[in-house]
Write a protein that holds these residues in place. Structure first.
Motif, PDB file in Angstrom:
ATOM      1  N   ASP A 260       0.839  -1.198   0.000  1.00 31.70           N
ATOM      2  CA  ASP A 260       0.000   0.000   0.000  1.00 31.70           C
ATOM      3  C   ASP A 260       0.874   1.248   0.000  1.00 31.70           C
ATOM      4  O   ASP A 260       1.436   1.622   1.024  1.00 31.70           O
ATOM      5  N   HIS A 261       0.983   1.898  -1.157  1.00 36.61           N
ATOM      6  CA  HIS A 261       1.800   3.111  -1.272  1.00 36.61           C
ATOM      7  C   HIS A 261       1.263   4.229  -0.379  1.00 36.61           C
ATOM      8  O   HIS A 261       2.020   4.879   0.351  1.00 36.61           O
ATOM      9  N   ALA A 262      -0.058   4.448  -0.409  1.00 32.53           N
ATOM     10  CA  ALA A 262      -0.638   5.502   0.428  1.00 32.53           C
ATOM     11  C   ALA A 262      -0.446   5.191   1.907  1.00 32.53           C
ATOM     12  O   ALA A 262      -0.155   6.094   2.709  1.00 32.53           O
ATOM     13  N   GLY A 263      -0.615   3.919   2.266  1.00 33.31           N
ATOM     14  CA  GLY A 263      -0.398   3.530   3.654  1.00 33.31           C
ATOM     15  C   GLY A 263       1.032   3.742   4.095  1.00 33.31           C
ATOM     16  O   GLY A 263       1.294   4.200   5.223  1.00 33.31           O
ATOM     17  N   MET A 264       2.001   3.423   3.238  1.00 33.98           N
ATOM     18  CA  MET A 264       3.404   3.644   3.578  1.00 33.98           C
ATOM     19  C   MET A 264       3.696   5.134   3.756  1.00 33.98           C
ATOM     20  O   MET A 264       4.453   5.530   4.652  1.00 33.98           O
ATOM     21  N   ASN A 265       3.098   5.964   2.925  1.00 35.48           N
ATOM     22  CA  ASN A 265       3.286   7.408   3.095  1.00 35.48           C
ATOM     23  C   ASN A 265       2.667   7.884   4.402  1.00 35.48           C
ATOM     24  O   ASN A 265       3.230   8.763   5.079  1.00 35.48           O
ATOM     25  N   ALA A 266       1.514   7.332   4.780  1.00 33.68           N
ATOM     26  CA  ALA A 266       0.898   7.705   6.050  1.00 33.68           C
ATOM     27  C   ALA A 266       1.769   7.272   7.225  1.00 33.68           C
ATOM     28  O   ALA A 266       1.901   8.013   8.220  1.00 33.68           O
ATOM     29  N   ILE A 267       2.367   6.101   7.114  1.00 32.48           N
ATOM     30  CA  ILE A 267       3.277   5.629   8.160  1.00 32.48           C
ATOM     31  C   ILE A 267       4.496   6.537   8.245  1.00 32.48           C
ATOM     32  O   ILE A 267       4.955   6.897   9.334  1.00 32.48           O
ATOM     33  N   ALA A 268       5.030   6.928   7.095  1.00 34.85           N
ATOM     34  CA  ALA A 268       6.165   7.857   7.082  1.00 34.85           C
ATOM     35  C   ALA A 268       5.795   9.168   7.764  1.00 34.85           C
ATOM     36  O   ALA A 268       6.602   9.733   8.524  1.00 34.85           O
ATOM     37  N   ASP A 269       4.581   9.655   7.522  1.00 34.37           N
ATOM     38  CA  ASP A 269       4.136  10.896   8.165  1.00 34.37           C
ATOM     39  C   ASP A 269       4.072  10.737   9.684  1.00 34.37           C
ATOM     40  O   ASP A 269       4.454  11.654  10.432  1.00 34.37           O
ATOM     41  N   LEU A 270       3.562   9.588  10.153  1.00 33.14           N
ATOM     42  CA  LEU A 270       3.506   9.340  11.595  1.00 33.14           C
ATOM     43  C   LEU A 270       4.904   9.294  12.204  1.00 33.14           C
ATOM     44  O   LEU A 270       5.139   9.810  13.302  1.00 33.14           O
ATOM     45  N   VAL A 271       5.837   8.674  11.493  1.00 37.83           N
ATOM     46  CA  VAL A 271       7.218   8.622  11.963  1.00 37.83           C
ATOM     47  C   VAL A 271       7.797  10.029  12.048  1.00 37.83           C
ATOM     48  O   VAL A 271       8.422  10.414  13.057  1.00 37.83           O
ATOM     49  N   GLU A 272       7.604  10.801  11.005  1.00 41.76           N
ATOM     50  CA  GLU A 272       8.189  12.141  10.952  1.00 41.76           C
ATOM     51  C   GLU A 272       7.585  13.072  11.996  1.00 41.76           C
ATOM     52  O   GLU A 272       8.245  13.999  12.464  1.00 41.76           O
ATOM     53  N   SER A 273       6.333  12.814  12.390  1.00 40.31           N
ATOM     54  CA  SER A 273       5.708  13.645  13.418  1.00 40.31           C
ATOM     55  C   SER A 273       6.084  13.217  14.829  1.00 40.31           C
ATOM     56  O   SER A 273       5.715  13.884  15.804  1.00 40.31           O
TER      57      SER A 273
END
Length: 317
Positions: A260-273
Motif C-alpha cells: 500500500d503506497h498511500a499507507g506507507m506514506n501515512a506511516i512515514a508521516d507518523l514517523v516524521e511527526s
C-alpha cells in the motif's frame, strides 16, 4: 548477490546463505539494495510449513529498507540513490532477505530522514497491518476505546501508537514484565493476560485488534459494544462465531495485509511527526537468519527483529 534460501520446509536450520543472480527491475519496478529487512511471524510460518507459498527454493522476507539501485520502465516516483522503505506484495512478492530485491515502485515510500534503515526496515509489514486494521477497516477516531491484544508484539506495539495518534483510549494486554513498555507507548491501561481474564475488567470497547485468534478471538466478542468491530489477523476457529457476533450486533473481520503506497506514506508521516517508532529487540546479520528465526519463535521478544544486509549498519532502539 547473497541471499537466505531454503530448499525444504522445517526448523530454522533449513535456512542457508546462497549466491543468486542479482535481479533486474521490470516495468513499474525498482531494484533496491537492501540495508535492513524486518522479520515477522509469517516468515517462520512460511519457513516451516509453506503456508501461502507452495514453492521451493524460497527466499523469505517482505519488509525492506534500502537504496534504489535502478528503476524499471515507467517509474516516476523514485530515482537511483533514493532511500526507500516498503513491504513487498504479500504473500507472493516475497524475497527481501537478500542483498538486492525488486518490487513494485508503489509498494514503497521515501524513507523518513529522521530514522535509519534498521528502524525503517522494522516497520512496513507490522505497521501496515496495524494501520489497515485501525484506520482502513475499523475507522477508529478520537474518543473511542480500543483493546489491543499482544500489545508488546511486532504489530501490537505499533498499533498502540497508531490508535493513540487517532485520539483513541487504548487498553493493551501483555505479560506483567512488559507493562511498563506498553505504557511507554501511550497505552492508558495494561492487563496481564496471564493472571486476569480481560472480560472481567473491560467492557464497551469500540474496536479489538487480535493478532492471536483461538479463544482470544472468541472471548473478545464479549467486550465489544453494539456496533463495535473485532479485527483479527488469523482465521477464527469457533463455528458459532457468526451467530454470536450477530447476537451482539458486532462486526468481525479477518485482515490480510496488502502492499500500500498511500499507507506507507501515512506511516512515514507518523514517523516524521514523532508519533510512531519501532522498538528493536535485536539486529542480526543476514547470514545469521536462522538464529533470528529461532529467537523470534521463542515468543518472548518485544517489538521487532531486524536482519541487516550491511554489517556496518548502525541503529538506535
Amino acid at each position: 548477490m547473497r541471499a537466505i534460501s531454503q530448499d525444504v520446509h522445517g526448523a530454522p536450520e533449513v535456512l542457508k546463505e546462497v549466491v543468486l543472480p542479482r535481479p533486474e527491475p521490470g516495468p513499474s519496478q525498482i531494484l533496491v539494495a537492501v540495508r535492513a529487512a524486518g522479520l515477522n511471524p509469517t516468515d517462520w510460518k512460511h519457513r516451516s510449513t509453506g503456508l501461502f507459498l507452495n514453492r521451493l527454493p524460497l527466499v523469505l522476507g517482505w519488509d525492506v529498507s534500502g537504496v534504489v539501485e535502478a528503476v524499471g520502465y515507467g517509474v516516476t516516483l523514485f530515482k537511483p540513490g533514493d532511500e526507500v522503505f516498503g513491504m513487498l506484495p504479500y504473500p507472493h512478492g516475497v524475497g527481501s532477505h537478500a542483498e538486492y530485491v525488486t518490487g513494485p515502485a508503489r509498494a514503497f515510500a521515501h524513507k523518513p530522514a529522521g530514522i535509519d534503515h534498521v528502524q525503517a526496515g522494522a516497520l512496513p509489514l507490522a505497521a501496515l497491518t496495524a494501520y489497515q486494521a485501525i484506520i482502513d477497516t475499523a475507522e477508529v477516531h478520537s474518543g473511542q476505546r480500543v483493546l489491543i491484544h499482544a500489545a508488546a508484539g511486532g504489530v501490537g506495539h505499533l498499533a498502540v501508537q497508531i490508535a493513540k495518534a487517532r485520539g483513541a483510549s487504548v487498553i493493551g494486554t501483555a505479560s506483567a514484565p512488559k507493562h511498563d513498555f506498553v505504557r511507554s507507548l501511550g497505552a492508558d491501561e495494561v492487563i496481564d493476560y496471564r493472571t486476569t481474564d480481560f472480560r472481567s475488567v473491560v467492557q464497551d470497547i469500540d474496536m479489538v485488534l487480535d493478532p492471536l485468534s483461538g479463544n482470544t478471538r472468541t472471548r473478545s466478542l464479549d467486550v465489544l459494544r453494539p456496533g463495535g468491530i473485532l479485527v483479527s489477523l488469523l482465521p477464527g476457529t469457533d463455528p458459532d462465531e457468526a451467530t454470536k457476533a450477530a447476537a451482539r450486533s458486532v462486526r468481525v473481520e479477518t485482515l490480510l495485509v496488502e502492499a500500500d503506497h498511500a499507507g506507507m506514506n501515512a506511516i512515514a508521516d507518523l514517523v516524521e511527526s514523532g508519533a510512531l517508532r519501532a522498538h528493536i529487540e535485536a539486529t542480526i546479520p543476514l547470514r545469521e537468519a536462522a538464529r533470528a528465526h529461532a529467537l523470534g519463535e521463542t515468543d518472548r521478544t518485544t517489538g521487532k527483529i531486524v536482519l541487516t544486509a550491511d554489517a556496518g549498519t548502525q541503529h538506535s532502539t
